[in-house]
Motif scaffolding. Structure first.
Motif, PDB file in Angstrom:
ATOM      1  N   UNK A 357       0.916  -1.108  -0.027  1.00  0.00           N
ATOM      2  CA  UNK A 357       0.109   0.178  -0.095  1.00  0.00           C
ATOM      3  C   UNK A 357       0.832   1.120   0.046  1.00  0.00           C
ATOM      4  N   UNK A 358       1.725   1.331   0.721  1.00  0.00           N
ATOM      5  CA  UNK A 358       2.709   2.619   0.985  1.00  0.00           C
ATOM      6  C   UNK A 358       3.490   2.707  -0.473  1.00  0.00           C
ATOM      7  N   UNK A 359       3.795   1.700  -1.344  1.00  0.00           N
ATOM      8  CA  UNK A 359       4.538   2.139  -2.643  1.00  0.00           C
ATOM      9  C   UNK A 359       3.292   2.254  -3.675  1.00  0.00           C
ATOM     10  N   UNK A 360       2.388   1.508  -3.664  1.00  0.00           N
ATOM     11  CA  UNK A 360       1.314   1.687  -4.949  1.00  0.00           C
ATOM     12  C   UNK A 360       0.379   2.800  -4.550  1.00  0.00           C
ATOM     13  N   UNK A 361      -0.269   3.083  -3.217  1.00  0.00           N
ATOM     14  CA  UNK A 361      -0.899   4.215  -3.107  1.00  0.00           C
ATOM     15  C   UNK A 361      -0.363   5.160  -1.882  1.00  0.00           C
ATOM     16  N   UNK A 362       0.746   5.899  -2.161  1.00  0.00           N
ATOM     17  CA  UNK A 362       1.494   6.383  -0.859  1.00  0.00           C
ATOM     18  C   UNK A 362       0.514   7.860  -0.610  1.00  0.00           C
ATOM     19  N   UNK A 363      -0.311   8.286  -1.768  1.00  0.00           N
ATOM     20  CA  UNK A 363      -0.988   9.497  -1.121  1.00  0.00           C
ATOM     21  C   UNK A 363      -2.141   9.065  -0.047  1.00  0.00           C
ATOM     22  N   UNK A 364      -2.696   7.872  -0.252  1.00  0.00           N
ATOM     23  CA  UNK A 364      -3.753   7.403   0.677  1.00  0.00           C
ATOM     24  C   UNK A 364      -3.355   6.910   1.867  1.00  0.00           C
ATOM     25  N   UNK A 365      -2.181   6.430   2.120  1.00  0.00           N
ATOM     26  CA  UNK A 365      -1.333   6.012   3.225  1.00  0.00           C
ATOM     27  C   UNK A 365      -0.903   7.194   4.048  1.00  0.00           C
ATOM     28  N   UNK A 366      -0.212   8.013   3.624  1.00  0.00           N
ATOM     29  CA  UNK A 366       0.408   9.161   4.147  1.00  0.00           C
ATOM     30  C   UNK A 366      -0.687  10.239   4.126  1.00  0.00           C
ATOM     31  N   UNK A 367      -1.779  10.478   3.297  1.00  0.00           N
ATOM     32  CA  UNK A 367      -2.678  11.414   3.361  1.00  0.00           C
ATOM     33  C   UNK A 367      -3.570  11.058   4.760  1.00  0.00           C
ATOM     34  N   UNK A 368      -3.812   9.611   5.007  1.00  0.00           N
ATOM     35  CA  UNK A 368      -4.592   9.304   6.013  1.00  0.00           C
ATOM     36  C   UNK A 368      -3.946   9.588   7.258  1.00  0.00           C
ATOM     37  N   UNK A 369      -2.732   9.214   7.429  1.00  0.00           N
ATOM     38  CA  UNK A 369      -1.754   9.591   8.744  1.00  0.00           C
ATOM     39  C   UNK A 369      -1.838  11.209   9.012  1.00  0.00           C
ATOM     40  N   UNK A 370      -1.616  12.021   7.894  1.00  0.00           N
ATOM     41  CA  UNK A 370      -1.557  13.353   7.984  1.00  0.00           C
ATOM     42  C   UNK A 370      -3.177  13.851   8.770  1.00  0.00           C
TER      43      UNK A 370
END
Length: 510
Positions: A357-370
């Protein structure tokens, strides 16, 4: 992994987090986060609704959003419901959602002593700290802990939940015999419904409504909310609290000193329990409460308005929120029921949670954390100004407040499934809870046993199926052994405390 590798991983994560903030701070996603937090607070405050119902109700609205926006809004609802659930627990002894049951114990007692504002402030700040700690942990150590979580199988999960039930005996305000009776009753009620492995109906008496089991919301609101209304109406001359002053709405220095270490301990407890897939966040609140009672120099205050009894569980409750994202995002396993809605939303948008998930959809993973960082700040800004309004509700005469609260409870329970049986369970549980509390039975252990009962049975039977009936499976494996050691330690401490109490009473007897 070496210390140098861990350090470089954290530095790299900080860089990705900045990209996540760029996603979360767009105008549209800011609005979605705010709407989610506001709606989540509302469903957390309303009896009968919680994070699961609140997220499910707005899930269809996310279909036309991009994946990052959909997850950001749902995560806001999740966070908001965790915050809001403490409000009715403190003010009216009605758990807004399941994890707020423990907050009823001392939060309501603080409200009765005129410290409702302080209790709500401590709960809000503790929730903010716990949520922030869990998010930092999610960012820093999530990938490192993914392998460890895979070792928690059915046998270890059963031992963990058995340990949680033993912890309840330390939390309960009633004698051990009465506590055991409540646990047995809760486990018995949990067997109602379809067998989870064979789908055979048990104790349904031919009722289709009971095939899903007894409604937890109806049972919990009845045992706590309706019984509290009956107890208040039973008083000869119930007092109407006066309007609170601003100074009384803020915690005193002594209350802050008592709450601060409880918040730190609750953050650690909540984060650790959030990592374990399949373990409800309810357990973390009971464990946090038990720890605070054990380490306190004045354990006799617990159950009578102890500040740490509010700060610890509420912090643990929200610390579980961020930690529960680790098994969801890294392994694709929803750790608690509410994260199953997030999993559904991701799959609907074609995003597969897991190691990639972190490599294929980084905007979803890190956007969620932010957005979790952002949501915590929004919730503090939303909730603190509303404390005065919430506390003013206590000035409503009981003759007016009781029917109003009862109507809200009835509507909340009926709105879930539209089942008249749930209303009957609500009323019946209220009467039973009233009688039990009249005879000094603590009903909180009953609810925890009810919640864990079906999960314990399923884990127990799965473990024996995997091991071909070998009971040694419950003492094999690192996770099971760790939980078993904790079980033995807690059991030994409880037994020693009971023997010491009997010895003191024997010595004091003439």
């Amino acid at each position: 992994m070496t210390r140098k590798q861990v350090g470089s991983s954290i530095v790299e994560s900080l860089g990705y987090l900045m990209d996540g903030f760029a996603v979360a701070f767009t105008g549209r996603n800011l609005l979605l986060c705010f709407v989610g937090c506001l709606w989540g607070t509302a469903v957390g405050v309303l009896p009968g609704l919680g994070p699961l119902a609140g997220m499910a109700l707005l899930l269809p609205l996310t279909f036309k959003l991009d994946p990052a926006g959909a997850v950001i809004m749902l995560a806001g609802i999740f966070n908001g419901a965790m915050y809001g659930g403490s409000t009715t627990s403190i003010l009216m002894r009605i758990p807004g959602e399941a994890a707020s049951v423990v907050t009823c114990i001392d939060g309501y007692e603080m409200a009765k002593r005129g410290r409702a504002g302080a209790a709500l402030t401590i709960a809000a700040v503790g929730s903010f700290v716990g949520g922030t700690v869990s998010i930092v942990g999610l960012m820093a150590v999530g990938p490192l802990l993914a392998d460890a979580m895979l070792t928690v199988g059915p046998a270890a999960e059963f031992v963990l939940m058995l340990t949680a039930l033993l912890v309840v005996s330390a939390v309960s305000s009633s004698p051990p015999v009465k506590t055991l009776a409540m646990i047995v009753l809760g486990l018995a009620l949990g067997t109602v419904g379809l067998d989870q492995l064979t789908a055979w109906p048990r104790f349904t008496f031919g009722s289709l409504d009971l095939t899903d089991g007894i409604n937890f919301v109806a049972l919990s609101i009845g045992l706590f909310g309706v019984s509290e209304i009956l107890l208040n109406l039973d008083e000869a001359a119930p007092q109407v609290p006066r309007a609170p002053r601003l100074r009384e709405m803020l915690p005193t220095r002594q209350e802050i000193r008592e709450a601060a270490p409880a918040v730190l301990r609750g953050s650690g407890v909540g984060f650790l329990f959030g990592l374990v897939p399949g373990v409800s966040h309810i357990i973390s609140t009971f464990v946090a409460y038990a720890i605070e009672k054990k380490v306190s120099k004045t354990p006799e205050k617990f159950g009578h308005g102890a500040v740490a009894g509010v700060a610890g569980p509420e912090t643990a409750n929200n610390a579980t929120t961020g930690a529960s994202m680790i098994p969801l995002l890294v392994l694709g396993i929803p750790a608690i029921p509410a994260t199953a809605i997030l999993l559904s939303a991701l799959l609907i948008h074609g995003v597969q949670p897991g190691p990639l998930l972190m490599s294929e959809h980084p905007q979803v993973f890190w956007g969620l954390i932010a957005s979790l960082y952002l949501g915590n700040a929004i919730l503090v800004v939303l909730n603190l100004p509303l404390i005065g309004i919430f506390v003013s509700l206590l000035r409503t005469p009981m003759g007016v407040l009781a029917p109003l609260v009862l109507v809200i409870c009835l509507i909340g329970v009926y709105s879930l499934k539209g089942s008249p049986l749930d209303l009957a369970i609500l009323v019946g549980a209220g009467v039973v809870g009233y009688v039990l509390r009249k005879f000094s039975y603590d009903v909180a252990p009953l609810l925890l046993a009810f919640v864990l009962g079906d999960r314990m049975e399923l884990s127990f039977r799965r473990a024996l199926t995997i091991s071909d009936g070998d009971y040694l499976v419950f003492v094999q494996g690192p996770a099971a052994r760790v939980f078993l050691a904790v079980l033995v330690l807690i059991g030994g401490l409880q037994l020693a405390a009971m023997l010491l109490g009997w010895r003191r009473r024997g010595a004091a007897a003439p």
